[in-house]
Design a protein around this motif. Structure first.
Motif, PDB file in Angstrom:
ATOM      1  N   GLY A 104     -70.142 -22.798 -22.946  1.00 19.33           N
ATOM      2  CA  GLY A 104     -68.891 -23.372 -23.429  1.00 19.33           C
ATOM      3  C   GLY A 104     -68.064 -22.449 -24.297  1.00 19.33           C
ATOM      4  N   LYS A 105     -68.624 -21.325 -24.718  1.00 21.35           N
ATOM      5  CA  LYS A 105     -67.867 -20.378 -25.533  1.00 21.35           C
ATOM      6  C   LYS A 105     -66.950 -19.554 -24.637  1.00 21.35           C
ATOM      7  CE  LYS A 105     -71.209 -20.229 -29.203  1.00 21.35           C
ATOM      8  NZ  LYS A 105     -72.076 -19.405 -30.014  1.00 21.35           N
ATOM      9  N   MET A 106     -65.928 -18.955 -25.250  1.00 21.60           N
ATOM     10  CA  MET A 106     -64.906 -18.246 -24.485  1.00 21.60           C
ATOM     11  C   MET A 106     -64.707 -16.820 -24.978  1.00 21.60           C
ATOM     12  SD  MET A 106     -61.966 -21.129 -24.535  1.00 21.60           S
ATOM     13  CE  MET A 106     -61.981 -22.509 -23.454  1.00 21.60           C
ATOM     14  N   MET A 164     -57.586 -24.734 -25.487  1.00 22.70           N
ATOM     15  CA  MET A 164     -57.855 -24.296 -26.854  1.00 22.70           C
ATOM     16  C   MET A 164     -59.064 -23.362 -26.862  1.00 22.70           C
ATOM     17  SD  MET A 164     -58.555 -26.576 -30.254  1.00 22.70           S
ATOM     18  CE  MET A 164     -57.108 -27.569 -29.984  1.00 22.70           C
ATOM     19  N   MET A 165     -58.976 -22.297 -27.648  1.00 25.84           N
ATOM     20  CA  MET A 165     -60.040 -21.311 -27.752  1.00 25.84           C
ATOM     21  C   MET A 165     -61.235 -21.880 -28.501  1.00 25.84           C
ATOM     22  SD  MET A 165     -60.638 -18.309 -26.805  1.00 25.84           S
ATOM     23  CE  MET A 165     -61.383 -16.749 -27.098  1.00 25.84           C
ATOM     24  N   HIS A 166     -62.418 -21.751 -27.899  1.00 24.47           N
ATOM     25  CA  HIS A 166     -63.681 -22.160 -28.520  1.00 24.47           C
ATOM     26  C   HIS A 166     -64.599 -20.955 -28.526  1.00 24.47           C
ATOM     27  CE1 HIS A 166     -62.701 -26.404 -28.589  1.00 24.47           C
ATOM     28  NE2 HIS A 166     -62.260 -26.277 -27.349  1.00 24.47           N
ATOM     29  N   GLY A 167     -64.889 -20.432 -29.706  1.00 24.87           N
ATOM     30  CA  GLY A 167     -65.725 -19.236 -29.815  1.00 24.87           C
ATOM     31  C   GLY A 167     -64.874 -17.996 -29.644  1.00 24.87           C
ATOM     32  N   ASP A 168     -65.420 -16.884 -30.012  1.00 26.66           N
ATOM     33  CA  ASP A 168     -64.719 -15.605 -29.873  1.00 26.66           C
ATOM     34  C   ASP A 168     -65.746 -14.569 -29.427  1.00 26.66           C
ATOM     35  OD1 ASP A 168     -62.827 -13.606 -29.949  1.00 26.66           O
ATOM     36  OD2 ASP A 168     -62.992 -13.291 -32.102  1.00 26.66           O
ATOM     37  N   GLU A 169     -66.078 -14.609 -28.172  1.00 25.52           N
ATOM     38  CA  GLU A 169     -67.155 -13.799 -27.614  1.00 25.52           C
ATOM     39  C   GLU A 169     -66.648 -12.433 -27.143  1.00 25.52           C
ATOM     40  OE1 GLU A 169     -70.461 -14.897 -27.571  1.00 25.52           O
ATOM     41  OE2 GLU A 169     -69.574 -16.402 -28.882  1.00 25.52           O
ATOM     42  N   GLN A 176     -60.288 -18.969 -33.473  1.00 19.39           N
ATOM     43  CA  GLN A 176     -60.881 -20.241 -33.097  1.00 19.39           C
ATOM     44  C   GLN A 176     -59.801 -21.319 -33.142  1.00 19.39           C
ATOM     45  OE1 GLN A 176     -64.042 -20.711 -32.199  1.00 19.39           O
ATOM     46  NE2 GLN A 176     -64.213 -22.914 -32.283  1.00 19.39           N
ATOM     47  N   GLY A 177     -59.671 -22.109 -32.087  1.00 15.34           N
ATOM     48  CA  GLY A 177     -58.709 -23.203 -32.047  1.00 15.34           C
ATOM     49  C   GLY A 177     -57.309 -22.817 -31.599  1.00 15.34           C
ATOM     50  N   ILE A 209     -64.761 -18.413 -19.514  1.00 17.21           N
ATOM     51  CA  ILE A 209     -65.558 -19.473 -20.110  1.00 17.21           C
ATOM     52  C   ILE A 209     -67.006 -19.253 -19.685  1.00 17.21           C
ATOM     53  CG2 ILE A 209     -65.935 -21.958 -20.289  1.00 17.21           C
ATOM     54  CD1 ILE A 209     -62.967 -22.312 -19.581  1.00 17.21           C
TER      55      ILE A 209
END
Length: 92
Positions: free
Chosen positions: A44-46, A73-78, A60-61, A40
């Motif tokens: 806030g992105k993951m 829950m997945m937030h972002g796709d970094e 996402q999600g 993380i």
């Protein structure tokens, strides 16, 4: 001639630092039940690392389960951002 060389050096330094990724941007890492790890970032992105140490894509999600049984829950796709953090000592 010297002015041109200094200008080119300044431009190269500016573009190189723009692509540099600091491992300090990772706020925390969470081990998952399947052996992978979610990172993380401070914004806030993951990003997700598989059990072999590779940055992998997540939808996402998508819901993941931590080692201790919690659901996140997945937030972002970094992917590229995490890849840069994971391999910062291996690249020039």
């Amino acid at each position: 001639m010297l002015k041109k060389a200094l200008m080119i050096a300044a431009l190269v330094a500016a573009t190189t630092s723009a692509f540099a990724v600091d491992a300090g941007t990772v706020e925390k890492s969470i081990p998952l039940k399947d052996g992978s790890t979610v990172y993380i970032f401070k914004d806030g992105k993951m990003g997700m690392e598989d059990k072999l140490g590779r940055a992998v894509r997540m939808k996402q999600g998508e819901v993941m389960e931590t080692k201790d049984g919690q659901k996140i829950m997945m937030h972002g796709d970094e992917v590229m951002r995490l890849d840069s953090v994971l391999h910062k000592d291996h690249r020039n």
